[in-house]
Design a protein around this motif. Structure first.
Motif, PDB file in Angstrom:
ATOM      1  N   GLU A   1      44.935  35.506  30.276  1.00 10.46           N
ATOM      2  CA  GLU A   1      46.089  34.616  30.280  1.00 10.46           C
ATOM      3  C   GLU A   1      47.261  35.169  31.070  1.00 10.46           C
ATOM      4  N   SER A   2      47.245  36.468  31.363  1.00 11.86           N
ATOM      5  CA  SER A   2      48.292  37.093  32.168  1.00 11.86           C
ATOM      6  C   SER A   2      47.869  37.263  33.620  1.00 11.86           C
ATOM      7  N   PHE A   3      46.834  36.550  34.011  1.00  8.23           N
ATOM      8  CA  PHE A   3      46.330  36.559  35.382  1.00  8.23           C
ATOM      9  C   PHE A   3      45.749  37.910  35.795  1.00  8.23           C
ATOM     10  N   GLN A   4      45.275  38.673  34.834  1.00 13.63           N
ATOM     11  CA  GLN A   4      44.617  39.935  35.163  1.00 13.63           C
ATOM     12  C   GLN A   4      43.103  39.732  35.141  1.00 13.63           C
ATOM     13  N   PRO A   5      42.386  40.316  36.114  1.00 13.17           N
ATOM     14  CA  PRO A   5      40.932  40.132  36.152  1.00 13.17           C
ATOM     15  C   PRO A   5      40.246  40.777  34.960  1.00 13.17           C
ATOM     16  N   LYS A   6      39.286  40.048  34.401  1.00  9.18           N
ATOM     17  CA  LYS A   6      38.483  40.531  33.286  1.00  9.18           C
ATOM     18  C   LYS A   6      37.165  41.108  33.818  1.00  9.18           C
ATOM     19  N   PRO A   7      36.373  41.741  32.980  1.00  9.70           N
ATOM     20  CA  PRO A   7      35.073  42.234  33.454  1.00  9.70           C
ATOM     21  C   PRO A   7      34.245  41.153  34.147  1.00  9.70           C
ATOM     22  N   ALA A   8      34.350  39.903  33.716  1.00 11.14           N
ATOM     23  CA  ALA A   8      33.581  38.818  34.341  1.00 11.14           C
ATOM     24  C   ALA A   8      33.870  38.714  35.833  1.00 11.14           C
ATOM     25  N   TYR A   9      35.113  38.922  36.211  1.00 11.98           N
ATOM     26  CA  TYR A   9      35.491  38.869  37.636  1.00 11.98           C
ATOM     27  C   TYR A   9      34.711  39.907  38.433  1.00 11.98           C
ATOM     28  N   TYR A  10      34.574  41.105  37.869  1.00 12.29           N
ATOM     29  CA  TYR A  10      33.824  42.154  38.568  1.00 12.29           C
ATOM     30  C   TYR A  10      32.332  41.866  38.546  1.00 12.29           C
ATOM     31  N   GLY A  11      31.857  41.190  37.488  1.00 11.92           N
ATOM     32  CA  GLY A  11      30.456  40.795  37.459  1.00 11.92           C
ATOM     33  C   GLY A  11      30.132  39.818  38.579  1.00 11.92           C
ATOM     34  N   ILE A  12      31.028  38.849  38.811  1.00 10.25           N
ATOM     35  CA  ILE A  12      30.846  37.921  39.922  1.00 10.25           C
ATOM     36  C   ILE A  12      30.794  38.690  41.242  1.00 10.25           C
ATOM     37  N   ALA A  13      31.761  39.600  41.417  1.00 14.07           N
ATOM     38  CA  ALA A  13      31.835  40.369  42.662  1.00 14.07           C
ATOM     39  C   ALA A  13      30.578  41.201  42.875  1.00 14.07           C
ATOM     40  N   GLU A  14      30.083  41.808  41.813  1.00 14.63           N
ATOM     41  CA  GLU A  14      28.877  42.635  41.944  1.00 14.63           C
ATOM     42  C   GLU A  14      27.680  41.775  42.346  1.00 14.63           C
ATOM     43  N   ALA A  15      27.573  40.589  41.777  1.00 15.83           N
ATOM     44  CA  ALA A  15      26.480  39.695  42.166  1.00 15.83           C
ATOM     45  C   ALA A  15      26.572  39.332  43.640  1.00 15.83           C
ATOM     46  N   LEU A  16      27.793  39.246  44.151  1.00 16.71           N
ATOM     47  CA  LEU A  16      28.017  38.887  45.545  1.00 16.71           C
ATOM     48  C   LEU A  16      27.925  40.078  46.492  1.00 16.71           C
ATOM     49  N   GLY A  17      27.634  41.258  45.937  1.00 19.76           N
ATOM     50  CA  GLY A  17      27.390  42.409  46.790  1.00 19.76           C
ATOM     51  C   GLY A  17      28.424  43.497  46.762  1.00 19.76           C
ATOM     52  N   TRP A  18      29.460  43.351  45.940  1.00 23.44           N
ATOM     53  CA  TRP A  18      30.505  44.381  45.874  1.00 23.44           C
ATOM     54  C   TRP A  18      29.981  45.597  45.130  1.00 23.44           C
ATOM     55  N   THR A  19      30.293  46.780  45.617  1.00 24.54           N
ATOM     56  CA  THR A  19      29.799  48.017  45.002  1.00 24.54           C
ATOM     57  C   THR A  19      30.917  48.947  44.587  1.00 24.54           C
TER      58      THR A  19
END
Length: 479
Positions: free
Chosen positions: A343-361
């Motif tokens: 709610e404070s516009f900070q990325p949650k673990p889910a945001y990093y999960g999306i990024a990892e699926a897209l190839g972020w390491t």
């Protein structure tokens, strides 16, 4: 938000079977967001940029938005992180044609203009739907011929207005019951299944370039409803109806991700249509725990991975990117935390999960780009104060034994202060929560090293200094 749909979702709640762009490009993208909304996006310097990662994979990653909120931090994140946007309500029949023959395009126009200014696709949502119809249509009495004319004229008018500016249209939304039979909507009851074909043909005639989708919920895995959709698409294609794709909404419950999601997407793709996840959120019982958020990360990652595994899956859209704009708590009391940002516009673990699926390491720890330091210290001083304004100077020191590459310092204002301008850092604020993100020239802090940044702010009543700071999620000593 969606009364008929929400009742059905409640009934269905039982268990059911490259690295982000180079710094110069990211700076240009952020500058574009600033130009549009007046604030820099509070992305952390070394954090992933979802739109870049998705583009590198030949996909889009989008979000539904509330158009009136496309300013400030909300607008900045939308512009910086997503390469597709969907209007939450602004293109629905009740919004654009509240009175027969009289159209209100304000909200839809703002969304399309925002997308074009930020290089984003637009998913038009939605042309024909049994819910959120204007009163004159929902409660009117029309002959079959008149109702068909009304529907076709509405589809033609809206699609024509945005000809060449909408990439995908949800032409018909939620036509099915949970058992896969046709929903007894106003359109189906009077016109039969032919209303779907008519809507698609009207949309194609008005904008031949737009991709035309049919869209529904609880069709994500194989089962009665998805089987009904499969048969419907087969029938439409056999009739020569210009259907380009099928949208799978993806309103999911934590722990109930369908194991057949990828196979289900693939079987529709094998029919010769594109597929997309169009309204993804994954809700949980509140308050969210660390374990729940970790599982949610895995499930956002799994959904994104499933789309990537199907060649004809064009992209994923989250139904809102922040918990502050989610429909879930209002409809499912005691549940929420369904989106990739808190709610404070900070990325949650889910945001990093999306990024990892897209190839972020990269690191997906406390939210900062360079991982969590082993030690930090913050010195906060106010060298100048006047009337209702002040200047603050902050020194951030890395007291650990490893360098920090990319930093985000966060604190909470104790007495209602606000930041008005900053230097040597990008400083953003949501309520009392503040985040300062490194500039390009001072992202690296060697072990034992320090950086300085500062800002001007406003205050009233008191100007009490913050008592606690974090660096990339780790608590710092304060003086």
């Amino acid at each position: 938000m969606r009364t008929a749909k929400l009742r059905a979702l409640r009934r269905a709640a039982a268990p059911r079977p490259a690295v982000s762009r180079a710094a110069t490009a990211l700076t240009a993208l952020t500058a574009l967001a600033v130009a549009m909304v007046g604030l820099a996006a509070p992305a952390h310097a070394a954090d992933p940029v979802l739109r870049d990662l998705a583009t590198a994979k030949g996909r889009y990653y989008g979000t539904a938005v509330t158009t009136s909120k496309l300013t400030g931090t909300y607008g900045a994140i939308t512009a910086a992180q997503f390469n597709s946007v969907t209007p939450g309500n602004e293109m629905k029949w009740g919004s654009v044609e509240p009175t027969r023959g009289s159209f209100n395009w304000d909200g839809a126009d703002r969304l399309v203009n925002f997308a074009e200014a930020n290089g984003q696709k637009v998913r038009g949502h939605t042309l024909v739907w049994h819910s959120q119809m204007p009163n004159w249509l929902a409660n009117g009495t029309f002959s079959d011929a008149e109702l068909r004319t009304i529907m076709n004229e509405h589809v033609t008018t809206e699609t024509t207005r945005y000809k060449g500016r909408i990439d995908h249209w949800d032409v018909v939304n939620e036509p099915l019951n949970e058992d896969g039979t046709m929903r007894a909507s106003t359109f189906y009851t009077q016109l039969g299944e032919s209303y779907i074909a008519d809507a698609f043909r009207s949309a194609r005639a008005a904008d031949p370039a737009a991709k035309l989708y049919i869209n529904d919920y609880n069709t994500d895995g194989t089962g009665a409803k998805s089987n009904g959709m499969y048969s419907l698409v087969q029938r439409l294609k056999a009739q020569g109806v210009p259907i380009d794709g099928v949208g799978f909404q993806g309103h999911l419950i934590l722990g109930q991700l369908p194991s057949t999601l990828q196979a289900n997407l693939q079987r529709f793709a094998d029919l010769g249509v594109d597929v997309a996840i169009t309204e993804l959120d994954i809700r949980m019982t509140l308050p969210a725990t660390t374990a729940q958020l970790a599982q949610q990360k895995d499930e956002f990652k799994a959904v994104t991975t499933a789309c990537l595994a199907v060649t004809r899956c064009k992209g994923v859209t989250a139904w809102g990117f922040t918990d502050s704009d989610s429909w879930i708590p209002d409809v499912f009391p005691g549940q929420g935390a369904a989106t990739p940002y808190d709610e404070s516009f900070q990325p949650k673990p889910a945001y990093y999960g999306i990024a990892e699926a897209l190839g972020w390491t990269g690191d997906s720890g406390g939210g900062g780009g360079g991982g969590t330091p082993t030690g930090c210290a913050v010195t906060y001083a106010v060298p100048s104060q006047w009337n209702n304004g002040f200047t603050a100077a902050v020194t951030l020191r890395n007291t650990g034994s490893s360098p920090v590459s990319g930093w985000t310092v966060r604190w909470t204002w104790p007495s209602g202060q606000s930041v008005t301008s900053a230097w040597n850092a990008t400083v953003t604020q949501s309520g009392t929560q503040v985040a300062a993100v490194n500039a390009a020239h001072n992202a690296a802090i060697p072990a034992g090293g320090s950086v300085d940044f500062g800002f001007n702010g406003g205050w009233s009543g008191a100007n009490t200094a913050p008592t606690a700071f974090t660096l990339n999620g780790a608590a710092c000593t304060t003086s």
